[in-house]
Design an enzyme around this catalytic site. Sequence first.
Site, PDB file in Angstrom:
ATOM      1  N   ARG A   1     -52.264  27.532 -58.787  1.00 45.32           N
ATOM      2  CA  ARG A   1     -51.339  26.409 -58.629  1.00 45.32           C
ATOM      3  C   ARG A   1     -51.437  25.539 -59.877  1.00 45.32           C
ATOM      4  NH1 ARG A   1     -53.830  21.860 -54.645  1.00 45.32           N
ATOM      5  NH2 ARG A   1     -56.026  21.968 -55.231  1.00 45.32           N
TER       6      ARG A   1
ATOM      7  N   GLN B   1     -65.633  25.248 -54.362  1.00 46.81           N
ATOM      8  CA  GLN B   1     -64.548  24.610 -55.116  1.00 46.81           C
ATOM      9  C   GLN B   1     -64.980  24.405 -56.569  1.00 46.81           C
ATOM     10  OE1 GLN B   1     -62.895  21.128 -53.248  1.00 46.81           O
ATOM     11  NE2 GLN B   1     -61.644  20.583 -55.010  1.00 46.81           N
ATOM     12  N   ASP B   2     -64.110  24.824 -57.501  1.00 40.66           N
ATOM     13  CA  ASP B   2     -64.331  24.616 -58.944  1.00 40.66           C
ATOM     14  C   ASP B   2     -65.578  25.347 -59.459  1.00 40.66           C
ATOM     15  OD1 ASP B   2     -62.146  22.997 -58.681  1.00 40.66           O
ATOM     16  OD2 ASP B   2     -63.091  21.182 -59.419  1.00 40.66           O
TER      17      ASP B   2
ATOM     18  N   ASP C   1     -59.307  26.334 -56.304  1.00 39.49           N
ATOM     19  CA  ASP C   1     -59.211  26.176 -57.767  1.00 39.49           C
ATOM     20  C   ASP C   1     -60.471  26.686 -58.472  1.00 39.49           C
ATOM     21  OD1 ASP C   1     -56.881  24.813 -57.040  1.00 39.49           O
ATOM     22  OD2 ASP C   1     -57.835  22.846 -57.188  1.00 39.49           O
TER      23      ASP C   1
ATOM     24  N   GLN D   1     -65.880  19.496 -55.239  1.00 32.67           N
ATOM     25  CA  GLN D   1     -66.041  20.047 -56.588  1.00 32.67           C
ATOM     26  C   GLN D   1     -67.521  20.200 -56.941  1.00 32.67           C
ATOM     27  OE1 GLN D   1     -64.156  17.376 -55.781  1.00 32.67           O
ATOM     28  NE2 GLN D   1     -62.246  17.328 -56.974  1.00 32.67           N
TER      29      GLN D   1
END
Length: 526
Positions: A437, A347-348, A369, A325
């Site tokens: 998701r 990520q993120d 994500d 993250q």
Amino acid sequence: MISKPLFLITLFIFSLSLQFFLCTAEVTFPSSPICRTIPNHPFCRTSPIHYRNRHATIYDNGRLSIFNSIAATHKLMSLINKYLQHSSSLKPGAILALQDCHSLVALNQDFLTTCLLAINKTRTLSLIRADDVQTLLSAILTNTQTCLDGLKDLASSWFRANNDISKLVAKDIKLYSLSLDLFIKGWIPKRKVLPSEPPKNSSASESGTLYWEKFANVTVSKDGTRNFSTISDAVASAPEKSEATAGYYVIYVLAGVYEEYVSISKNKQYLMIVGDGINQTVITGSHSVGDGWSTFNSSTLAVDGKGFVGVNITIRNTAGAAKHQAVALRNSADLSTFYSCSFEGYQDTLYVHSLRQFYRDCDIYGTVDFIFGNAAAVLQNCNIYPRLPLAKQFNAITAQGRTDPNQNTGISIQYCTIRPADDLARSDGTTQTYLGRPWKEYSRTIYMHTYMDSFIHPDGWREWSGDFALHTSYYAEYNNTGPGSGIRGRVTWPGFHIITSSEAANFTVSNFILGDEWIPKTGTPY
């Protein structure tokens, strides 16, 4: 009408007495008609929202529940301060998590006071005012959940050992959910849903060095030949608590790579930062969870100030996929807009944390994500570029974080284009890429009028863990195009929907974030 200073003094005295009440043993009150109509019925009966008068109205109970919530935030803040005062005995992760909680609870205190002022002595609110209050109550839940997630992720062993804070946060979440529920049942007016329309492709404001230097309040340049050499110093020069009527405080940032972490605090309202263009004006950093930062505070740019506008800038986190993250932008600013900007990470990448947000003509790069959070966020005419993740990872474009069915939050993606970034396009084609998701129980994401390239997995959506949130989430698609938009192979979860135009209209700029009321003032087309 009571004055705001007197109201706050009265509120403080009441909250102190209510804190004493809350510290006593939990009491079960006689069930009232109010409690029987809401989903948190057991918690309602054990909360003091109607201990004075079990026949009180929904409005009396709604106000008292928010009073109760304010007292709860003071109690939680006192506990956080107690732990931070003895931080020498804490590990770095626990300190970081508690510092995040401190900031988030302080926001909750402000938001709850604003909500109580809005509903004090009134049973009717305009549609706009009601949306303001529902938005703040939704954000209070989000802030508390963010605090809880940070404690679990960064200080899991300490958190388990100190169940006083875990119990208090869990109880507060139920209380805030109850306040939101009571508000919706008492004050939300009926609203007319406007029909869905294509975005208006009007030209944006003028651009260029001469234009922005002429109208900017201050200018930033790397070489120090203008007012400031760093963006952070320019932000510090902005006035405190400006109102919309005062206009924007404009910071023009000349082309260059600015290696700094920029924070727009809650007191820096109606601030506009304008650059020279994507990949021309770049703000870059490399904080990540892998290097010990919390997700919430790993961002290169963090925005809390209401009414923020970002134009013609790139916001980058260079930590890389291996650091997990690592946020480029964390946006917790109500009525905020980003136009012609780029967000780059893995990520993120883009943390649409809370409140109402709009993104137009932006580029978003990432892997896992990489558009996530619990704002009411609309992305329009944006380019979404999934990148090549680590080996054995898959891409999930969105991970929406709605935790309560009454929150007016979600991610609405409209008229966008989803194509693989260059590294993913050159890969062997084994990476799976999904539209999203369910990060939280009531996750809500909608794609409409969006081009999806062939690399999108036929399932469309990916589970988080087993059957978690497959019944309670809301995922929808409407009138998308491209080889990856086929709906025949999509998941068959109860929470997945192919929607009609009238249903899609609920998630447009005009209806979902009431953008007609505030976006025109930014000069952003929509």
